[in-house]
Design an enzyme around this catalytic site. Sequence first.
Site, PDB file in Angstrom:
ATOM      1  N   GLU A  20       0.805  -1.222   0.000  1.00 59.09           N
ATOM      2  CA  GLU A  20       0.000   0.000   0.000  1.00 59.09           C
ATOM      3  C   GLU A  20       0.841   1.277   0.000  1.00 59.09           C
ATOM      4  OE1 GLU A  20      -2.964  -0.275   3.088  1.00 59.09           O
ATOM      5  OE2 GLU A  20      -3.900  -2.025   2.188  1.00 59.09           O
ATOM      6  N   GLU A  38      -5.794  -8.317  -0.103  1.00 55.93           N
ATOM      7  CA  GLU A  38      -6.505  -8.028   1.160  1.00 55.93           C
ATOM      8  C   GLU A  38      -7.939  -7.673   0.839  1.00 55.93           C
ATOM      9  OE1 GLU A  38      -4.949  -4.998   3.818  1.00 55.93           O
ATOM     10  OE2 GLU A  38      -2.912  -5.749   3.527  1.00 55.93           O
TER      11      GLU A  38
HETATM   12  O1  IFM Z   1      -4.901  -3.384   8.781  1.00 56.71           O
HETATM   13  C1  IFM Z   1      -4.741  -2.821   7.529  1.00 56.71           C
HETATM   14  C2  IFM Z   1      -3.544  -3.397   6.820  1.00 56.71           C
HETATM   15  O2  IFM Z   1      -2.379  -3.258   7.561  1.00 56.71           O
HETATM   16  C3  IFM Z   1      -3.339  -2.735   5.482  1.00 56.71           C
HETATM   17  N1  IFM Z   1      -4.559  -2.728   4.721  1.00 56.71           N
HETATM   18  C4  IFM Z   1      -5.772  -2.293   5.361  1.00 56.71           C
HETATM   19  C5  IFM Z   1      -5.957  -3.043   6.674  1.00 56.71           C
HETATM   20  C6  IFM Z   1      -7.268  -2.587   7.353  1.00 56.71           C
HETATM   21  O3  IFM Z   1      -7.203  -1.224   7.620  1.00 56.71           O
END
Ligand code: IFM
Length: 437
Positions: free
Chosen positions: A168, A351
Amino acid sequence: MFSFDRRDFGPDFTFGVATAAYQIEGGQGHGRGQSIWDTFSATPGNVHNGDTGLQACNHYELWPQDLDLIRDGGFDAYRFSFAWPRLIPEGTGAVNQEGVDFYDRLLDGMLERGIKPYATLYHWDLPSTLQDRGGWMNRDIAHWFGDYATLVADKFGDRLAATATINEPWCVAFLSHYLGIHAPGYRDLRAAAHAMHHVLFAHGTAIDALRASGAKNLGIVLNLEKSEPFSDKPEDMQACDMGDALFNRFYLGGVLKGQYPEVVTNWLADYLPENYQADMEVVSRPLDWLGINYYTRGIYKAGEAGGPAIQQVKGDLEKTDIGWEIYPKGLSDLLVRVSSEYTKIPLYVTENGMAEVEGDDDPRRVQYYDDHLKAVLAARELGADIRGYFAWSLLDNYEWAEGYNKRFGLVHVDYETQKRTPKASYRSFQGLLHNTR
Ligand code: IFM
């Protein structure tokens, strides 16, 4: 239980769970150096309740039971991150053998259980000594990160099924250097513009380093949102274009086309690193796959006079416990967009998941996964080449500025006792995946 069958995804589709080092490991000491999250979270006012990652889920010691949970859930793969300060406490130079031993145990533990390791090199825990030297604002970070990537490839590369450089980059750069919400907590245009470019330059430099050391199956993980205008008024459409450029197109365009969107480079013209254009070939090194993290949409409106040019507004869809709208269609739209406008390399949803109030019975989360997995199927129908899906997250864990207050886990964690209790959502995956590995 889910409303589809594993066979709908085909025999080669990878199902996994994801976590990140700082959010679960604990295990401070053991030769680990300090990270920016240690000091950011220790600074009053930055994190809900003053929570830190000091203990987290104590995965450092409890990893065997966590890997058992992954195996027993029927998952094929585990997306985890290496902690840079655990491996190289000062960020560059001396290696911490205890850290190497920990990841040796973890990787061997995955392989013994038939779980494929999907590694991330950087999930936000920058060694503090590197922050002292400017962190992501300093161009030298590309080489510091490249050397760290070489170490990971040399020590562990032969056991990794896939490696992502950065998790990210929008969060690493914009959220942390412009919005000030994550470590190191800057609110500064020049800091943000430098970090935005350097994080992608470091990514490309690390891809070169990993390849040179023989690591295979390399990618990056971008967090993308479905950007939508508040109304069809031209000023809201324009705000949405800028929101989309800042959140999505800067990273997609940089990494996959070697080009940043003009609306962003115009806005940041006075603040981007000098001659950044010369780095774009490195920024856009060919990748083997692209990871997409998806949670929600962003709705944009023109700003009020005297304020920022664009503003984000809350929509009226049902929301998760962290206040994010539940919008599965956004996931299929995004996957189709990336595959038609940017790249034909394999895509992974690296994710996806939701925060929900504490409890082992989580029917809303079961529904969330059901709807989003169907969105993946829909995008595949429309031609997007999606090879896998990772649920965020295996465990309730340290949710950054929200501390332990927001729970994303398939498995409940009692932070007093460290007891793990599978939730209904875990059982749903188990029902879908069991005995099919
Ligand atoms: O917890 C985070 C993760 O570290 C990175 N992506 C989003 C998740 C939820 O906010």
